[in-house]
Structure formats: structure tokens, C-alpha cells
Design a protein around this motif. Structure first.
Motif, PDB file in Angstrom:
ATOM      1  N   LEU A 130     -45.942  19.341  25.611  1.00 44.06           N
ATOM      2  CA  LEU A 130     -46.225  19.946  24.307  1.00 44.06           C
ATOM      3  C   LEU A 130     -46.403  18.898  23.211  1.00 44.06           C
ATOM      4  CD1 LEU A 130     -43.773  22.983  24.394  1.00 44.06           C
ATOM      5  CD2 LEU A 130     -46.264  23.037  24.573  1.00 44.06           C
ATOM      6  N   MET A 131     -45.820  17.707  23.393  1.00 39.50           N
ATOM      7  CA  MET A 131     -45.989  16.628  22.420  1.00 39.50           C
ATOM      8  C   MET A 131     -47.339  15.947  22.568  1.00 39.50           C
ATOM      9  SD  MET A 131     -42.306  14.748  21.954  1.00 39.50           S
ATOM     10  CE  MET A 131     -42.026  14.382  23.651  1.00 39.50           C
ATOM     11  N   GLY A 132     -48.088  16.306  23.584  1.00 38.09           N
ATOM     12  CA  GLY A 132     -49.412  15.719  23.768  1.00 38.09           C
ATOM     13  C   GLY A 132     -49.437  14.523  24.704  1.00 38.09           C
ATOM     14  N   ILE A 133     -48.373  14.316  25.441  1.00 38.77           N
ATOM     15  CA  ILE A 133     -48.323  13.204  26.393  1.00 38.77           C
ATOM     16  C   ILE A 133     -49.028  13.621  27.672  1.00 38.77           C
ATOM     17  CG2 ILE A 133     -46.772  11.784  27.794  1.00 38.77           C
ATOM     18  CD1 ILE A 133     -44.737  12.050  25.515  1.00 38.77           C
ATOM     19  N   ASN A 134     -49.865  12.739  28.178  1.00 38.88           N
ATOM     20  CA  ASN A 134     -50.546  12.989  29.450  1.00 38.88           C
ATOM     21  C   ASN A 134     -49.522  12.773  30.564  1.00 38.88           C
ATOM     22  OD1 ASN A 134     -52.179  13.145  31.682  1.00 38.88           O
ATOM     23  ND2 ASN A 134     -53.804  11.889  30.794  1.00 38.88           N
ATOM     24  N   VAL A 135     -48.916  13.871  31.019  1.00 43.53           N
ATOM     25  CA  VAL A 135     -47.802  13.819  31.952  1.00 43.53           C
ATOM     26  C   VAL A 135     -48.248  13.257  33.305  1.00 43.53           C
ATOM     27  CG1 VAL A 135     -46.124  15.227  33.209  1.00 43.53           C
ATOM     28  CG2 VAL A 135     -46.539  15.657  30.795  1.00 43.53           C
ATOM     29  N   ARG A 136     -49.382  13.690  33.806  1.00 41.07           N
ATOM     30  CA  ARG A 136     -49.851  13.231  35.121  1.00 41.07           C
ATOM     31  C   ARG A 136     -50.096  11.721  35.115  1.00 41.07           C
ATOM     32  NH1 ARG A 136     -54.583  16.416  37.452  1.00 41.07           N
ATOM     33  NH2 ARG A 136     -53.896  15.325  39.318  1.00 41.07           N
ATOM     34  N   ARG A 137     -50.746  11.214  34.070  1.00 36.92           N
ATOM     35  CA  ARG A 137     -51.037   9.784  33.993  1.00 36.92           C
ATOM     36  C   ARG A 137     -49.758   8.974  33.849  1.00 36.92           C
ATOM     37  NH1 ARG A 137     -53.986   7.608  28.922  1.00 36.92           N
ATOM     38  NH2 ARG A 137     -51.831   7.682  28.263  1.00 36.92           N
ATOM     39  N   THR A 138     -48.822   9.464  33.021  1.00 37.80           N
ATOM     40  CA  THR A 138     -47.560   8.758  32.824  1.00 37.80           C
ATOM     41  C   THR A 138     -46.763   8.706  34.120  1.00 37.80           C
ATOM     42  OG1 THR A 138     -47.526   9.515  30.533  1.00 37.80           O
ATOM     43  CG2 THR A 138     -45.476   8.662  31.414  1.00 37.80           C
ATOM     44  N   LYS A 139     -46.724   9.819  34.853  1.00 39.12           N
ATOM     45  CA  LYS A 139     -46.027   9.838  36.138  1.00 39.12           C
ATOM     46  C   LYS A 139     -46.677   8.876  37.128  1.00 39.12           C
ATOM     47  CE  LYS A 139     -43.901  14.359  36.721  1.00 39.12           C
ATOM     48  NZ  LYS A 139     -43.961  15.594  37.505  1.00 39.12           N
ATOM     49  N   LEU A 140     -47.998   8.876  37.168  1.00 39.83           N
ATOM     50  CA  LEU A 140     -48.714   7.989  38.084  1.00 39.83           C
ATOM     51  C   LEU A 140     -48.401   6.533  37.780  1.00 39.83           C
ATOM     52  CD1 LEU A 140     -50.849   7.646  40.344  1.00 39.83           C
ATOM     53  CD2 LEU A 140     -52.552   7.500  38.518  1.00 39.83           C
ATOM     54  N   PHE A 141     -48.465   6.134  36.515  1.00 41.07           N
ATOM     55  CA  PHE A 141     -48.156   4.762  36.144  1.00 41.07           C
ATOM     56  C   PHE A 141     -46.691   4.417  36.422  1.00 41.07           C
ATOM     57  CE2 PHE A 141     -51.859   4.716  32.970  1.00 41.07           C
ATOM     58  CZ  PHE A 141     -52.705   4.166  33.920  1.00 41.07           C
ATOM     59  N   ALA A 142     -45.803   5.392  36.229  1.00 39.81           N
ATOM     60  CA  ALA A 142     -44.381   5.151  36.500  1.00 39.81           C
ATOM     61  C   ALA A 142     -44.161   4.890  37.994  1.00 39.81           C
ATOM     62  CB  ALA A 142     -43.546   6.341  36.048  1.00 39.81           C
ATOM     63  N   TYR A 143     -44.802   5.676  38.848  1.00 35.19           N
ATOM     64  CA  TYR A 143     -44.646   5.482  40.282  1.00 35.19           C
ATOM     65  C   TYR A 143     -45.294   4.173  40.737  1.00 35.19           C
ATOM     66  CZ  TYR A 143     -42.768  10.169  40.895  1.00 35.19           C
ATOM     67  OH  TYR A 143     -41.982  11.280  40.842  1.00 35.19           O
ATOM     68  N   ILE A 144     -46.430   3.819  40.152  1.00 34.17           N
ATOM     69  CA  ILE A 144     -47.076   2.544  40.497  1.00 34.17           C
ATOM     70  C   ILE A 144     -46.189   1.378  40.084  1.00 34.17           C
ATOM     71  CG2 ILE A 144     -49.004   1.025  39.900  1.00 34.17           C
ATOM     72  CD1 ILE A 144     -50.764   3.548  39.775  1.00 34.17           C
ATOM     73  N   LEU A 145     -45.658   1.422  38.866  1.00 31.30           N
ATOM     74  CA  LEU A 145     -44.782   0.361  38.381  1.00 31.30           C
ATOM     75  C   LEU A 145     -43.509   0.282  39.215  1.00 31.30           C
ATOM     76  CD1 LEU A 145     -44.344  -1.796  36.166  1.00 31.30           C
ATOM     77  CD2 LEU A 145     -43.218  -0.011  34.827  1.00 31.30           C
ATOM     78  N   ASN A 146     -42.947   1.431  39.556  1.00 29.99           N
ATOM     79  CA  ASN A 146     -41.737   1.475  40.362  1.00 29.99           C
ATOM     80  C   ASN A 146     -41.979   0.865  41.744  1.00 29.99           C
ATOM     81  OD1 ASN A 146     -39.133   2.077  41.154  1.00 29.99           O
ATOM     82  ND2 ASN A 146     -39.682   4.111  41.869  1.00 29.99           N
ATOM     83  N   GLY A 147     -43.073   1.227  42.374  1.00 29.49           N
ATOM     84  CA  GLY A 147     -43.394   0.669  43.685  1.00 29.49           C
ATOM     85  C   GLY A 147     -43.617  -0.830  43.640  1.00 29.49           C
ATOM     86  N   PHE A 148     -44.341  -1.291  42.619  1.00 25.08           N
ATOM     87  CA  PHE A 148     -44.601  -2.720  42.494  1.00 25.08           C
ATOM     88  C   PHE A 148     -43.316  -3.504  42.270  1.00 25.08           C
ATOM     89  CE2 PHE A 148     -45.337  -6.351  39.647  1.00 25.08           C
ATOM     90  CZ  PHE A 148     -46.051  -7.160  40.530  1.00 25.08           C
ATOM     91  N   LEU A 149     -42.469  -3.025  41.348  1.00 24.17           N
ATOM     92  CA  LEU A 149     -41.226  -3.736  41.055  1.00 24.17           C
ATOM     93  C   LEU A 149     -40.253  -3.691  42.236  1.00 24.17           C
ATOM     94  CD1 LEU A 149     -40.646  -2.775  37.319  1.00 24.17           C
ATOM     95  CD2 LEU A 149     -41.487  -4.932  38.245  1.00 24.17           C
ATOM     96  N   ALA A 150     -40.232  -2.569  42.975  1.00 21.20           N
ATOM     97  CA  ALA A 150     -39.365  -2.486  44.152  1.00 21.20           C
ATOM     98  C   ALA A 150     -39.824  -3.453  45.235  1.00 21.20           C
ATOM     99  CB  ALA A 150     -39.347  -1.057  44.692  1.00 21.20           C
TER     100      ALA A 150
END
Length: 136
Positions: free
Chosen positions: A17-37
């Protein structure tokens, strides 16, 4: 990105509802998490000069307990990097003292840290109850 991720962790519907692109944010979070792990696993294998699947078993509990000791709520949405950093410092100080004392068994390390974690979880639930009573 950090604020979007923080908002998403608090409540996915309100982030939408705040206008955040939830799908894109989740995708980047999972990519960053995988890379850092993978980077952490690589550095850990370099440090120990071996690679074994069960080598870092239980480290996830170490990370969670450090965050909780630092003030991050298990219910989500509340926490700071500075608080987590201090949680890591507190936890490491206790571990170092117990290990360097020499007279205590290594099991005391787990017992003391588990008791400390239980104390902070109970403290969080007491504060959450008091906050709920104040808002009524």
C-alpha cells in the motif's frame, strides 16, 4: 533498498500500500541473501582449509540469538543494525570469558547463552504485553 526491505519485513500488505514493488524487493533480497551466503561459505572454507557440508551446522541459531539479544523482535518489524551489533558483542564476550576461564566445561557456554536468550525473549514478551495494555 534497506527501507523497502524493512517495510516489507514488518508487513507485506502495508508495504504494498505504500507503493513498494514487493516482488522486486523480494527478488533482490533473495539474490543478495544467496550471494552473501555463498561468499560467507567460501570465506569460511578458506579459513578452515576444508569443505564439509556439516561444518557450519548451528550457525543460524547463533545469528538469531545475537539478533534477539541485540533487541530485534522475533515477531518482526523492529530491530536495528547497531542493536544487533551489540548483541553480537555481548554474546562473544560471554563466550570468550567462559572459554578462557578454563575451569568451566564447554557446555556452560551453551547453557549460559541459552538462559540469556530465554531471558531476552521473556523480556520482549513482557514489553509487548505492557505496550498492548497502554494502547487500549
Amino acid at each position: 533498498f534497506g527501507r523497502s526491505l524493512f517495510a516489507l519485513g514488518g508487513n507485506e500488505n502495508s508495504a504494498l500500500l505504500m507503493g513498494i514493488n514487493v516482488r522486486r524487493t523480494k527478488l533482490f533480497a533473495y539474490i543478495l541473501n544467496g550471494f552473501l551466503a555463498s561468499l560467507a561459505g567460501f570465506v569460511f572454507c578458506l579459513n578452515t582449509t576444508s569443505g564439509f557440508v556439516e561444518q557450519a551446522r548451528g550457525f543460524e541459531m547463533e545469528a538469531i540469538s545475537s539478533a534477539v539479544i541485540g533487541g530485534t523482535l522475533l515477531t518482526g518489524g523492529v530491530g536495528t543494525v547497531v542493536g544487533t551489533f551489540f548483541g553480537v558483542l555481548i554474546k562473544a564476550t560471554i563466550e570468550t570469558y567462559i572459554r578462557s576461564d578454563g575451569t568451566l566445561s564447554s557446555w556452560w557456554n551453551r547453557i549460559v547463552l541459552s538462559a540469556l536468550l530465554c531471558f531476552f525473549i521473556i523480556l520482549q514478551s513482557v514489553f509487548a504485553t505492557l505496550k498492548a495494555k497502554r494502547t487500549k
